[in-house]
Structure formats: structure tokens, C-alpha cells
Design an enzyme around this catalytic site. Structure first.
Site, PDB file in Angstrom:
ATOM      1  N   CYS A 244     -55.911  76.928  59.722  1.00 40.46           N
ATOM      2  CA  CYS A 244     -54.826  77.002  60.703  1.00 40.46           C
ATOM      3  C   CYS A 244     -54.950  78.206  61.619  1.00 40.46           C
ATOM      4  O   CYS A 244     -54.302  78.266  62.659  1.00 40.46           O
ATOM      5  CB  CYS A 244     -53.469  77.021  60.003  1.00 40.46           C
ATOM      6  SG  CYS A 244     -53.183  78.523  59.032  1.00 40.46           S
ATOM      7  N   GLY A 245     -55.747  79.183  61.232  1.00 40.26           N
ATOM      8  CA  GLY A 245     -55.945  80.340  62.079  1.00 40.26           C
ATOM      9  C   GLY A 245     -55.642  81.662  61.408  1.00 40.26           C
ATOM     10  O   GLY A 245     -56.201  82.693  61.779  1.00 40.26           O
TER      11      GLY A 245
END
Length: 248
Positions: A244-245
Site C-alpha cells: 500500500c505504500g
């Protein structure tokens, strides 16, 4: 599993907390070598004894680390929860149960005050138009705000090497892009190890796991997983995206 007292007394890496703690001064190569044979409780006990400003990051999926910290090690540290405003109701219910069960020092961060406010600012179904922007707004920016506001010098994650191919070489200790210490105490645990601990200690976990979800994120981006699939196959299904980062 070792108890609080056992973890404190047996941990060969325990040290005295330093007010001038500097993550950049740690020899992570040597510490990772020594931690490969340590239990998660020993790793957490070392972190508690070493890092003045330590926090835990949780998605309220599996609660093993929270249980170890708050129950076994009797440690009351800040727990960060990123409410993306697009989570499953079961995730929010698990968060509320854990908050009261462990009397958590819970810090919840959001990109907006409500789902309606989020849509007004970023538009509806942002994840379909730009999934990277969606995660930047709902996870990465709130996470950085949380770590900064809490003056975190180190943060604990629940990642494991067996979760996906890109996590197979993940170290137990690493540094994030801002130089903070990032601690992965479950790195060398398997999926079975995690569930064995969960059942043995009656640990709270997200009930979606009982419905076929093996990795739980945002509701519109999470699907059930078939028996032959990888644990994280239900995240961003049909996409090449794997993170997701916040852990990139």
C-alpha cells in the site's frame, strides 16, 4: 512463549534506555544476525529497553504483537491505527474491542473527519481512479503525521517473510526512509506460528479471517482467498500492486 519476567531476564540483547538514542548508531547487521534466533518477545523486550520513543503500528487484523506488548511484557506504548475511512466494519469493531480489552493507548489517524468529508475533498471511488494516490492520502500521509506527532524513533510492524515474495528477505531490524528504526519481530514466524500463538493465548483477531480473508485491508480492495492462493492474494486482486505504500 516466554512470560514478561522471562523475556526480561533471558534476553541477551537487553540494554539500558538512552535519552540520546540515535537509530543511525545501531549496527543493524550485527543485531539482525543475533536476533535471527530470538523470539518475538525477546526482540520486543530489547526494543522496549533500548528505544525511548517506541510505537506500534497495527491494522487490527492479527493481535499477537499487541498481546505480547500489553499482556506478556506489560508495556504501555502508543499504538497507531490508520482508519482509512474505507475499512470493513469488522476491522473497526476489532479495534474497539482491543482498545477496551487491553486498555490501549490508541492513536487513530485519518485523512478526513468522515467518509463524506473524504469524498468531498478527493472525490468518490478514488481507489479506482488512482490507487497510489488513494493509499498516499489514506495511509502514507496519516502514518507520517502520526510518527512525527508522537516523536517516534522506532515503530513496530507485524510483517512476516512468508507473507509474500517481496518480503522474503525482510530483515528484523531496518531503517525507514526518515532514519527511524523499523522493527519486524514476527519476520521469521510462519502463518502457522502466528495462528498457533493466537489460539494458545486466546488473542483477539479480526473475525473476517474466519470468512476466508487472509490479509485484510480496505473493503473495496480486499477479497477472499482460495486455499491454494498466497496469503496476500486477496489484496489488489487483478493488479500487480503488492504494497500500500507504508512499507515501500
Amino acid at each position: 512463549m516466554v512470560s514478561c519476567v522471562e523475556a526480561q531476564s533471558r534476553n541477551p540483547l537487553q540494554s539500558t534506555p538512552r535519552l540520546d538514542f540515535d537509530p543511525s548508531q545501531l549496527d543493524l547487521t550485527e543485531l539482525n544476525r543475533r536476533f535471527e534466533s530470538a523470539t518475538p518477545q525477546e526482540i520486543l523486550a530489547w526494543a522496549l529497553a533500548t528505544v525511548p520513543n517506541l510505537v506500534q503500528m497495527t491494522s487490527f487484523s492479527m493481535g499477537a504483537i499487541t498481546h505480547m506488548l500489553y499482556h506478556e511484557l506489560q508495556a504501555r506504548i502508543p499504538v497507531i491505527f490508520l482508519d482509512t475511512l474505507h475499512l470493513f466494519p469488522e476491522t473497526l469493531q476489532t479495534a474497539e474491542k482491543a482498545k477496551h480489552f487491553y486498555n490501549l493507548e490508541l492513536h487513530t489517524y485519518r485523512a478526513a473527519a468522515s467518509r463524506d468529508d473524504f469524498i468531498a475533498q478527493y472525490g468518490d471511488r478514488l481507489w479506482e481512479r488512482d490507487v497510489d494516490r488513494f493509499h498516499q492520502v489514506t495511509k502514507v500521509e496519516p502514518m507520517e503525521r502520526a510518527l512525527e506527532e508522537l516523536s517516534a524513533q522506532a515503530w513496530i510492524t507485524g510483517r512476516r517473510r512468508d507473507q509474500s515474495a517481496n518480503r522474503q528477505i525482510m530483515p528484523i531490524l531496518e531503517r525507514d526512509p526518515h532514519g527511524r528504526l523499523k522493527i519486524n519481530p514476527l519476520a521469521n514466524w510462519t502463518h502457522k506460528d502466528l495462528w498457533r500463538y493466537t489460539f494458545a493465548h486466546h488473542v483477539l483477531y479480526n473475525p473476517l479471517h474466519d470468512q476466508g480473508y487472509t490479509s485484510i485491508g480496505d473493503q473495496p480492495l480486499t477479497t477472499k482467498v482460495e486455499a491454494e492462493e498466497d496469503e496476500r492474494a486477496g489484496r489488489w486482486r487483478g493488479s500487480i500492486k503488492t504494497e500500500c505504500g507504508i512499507h515501500n
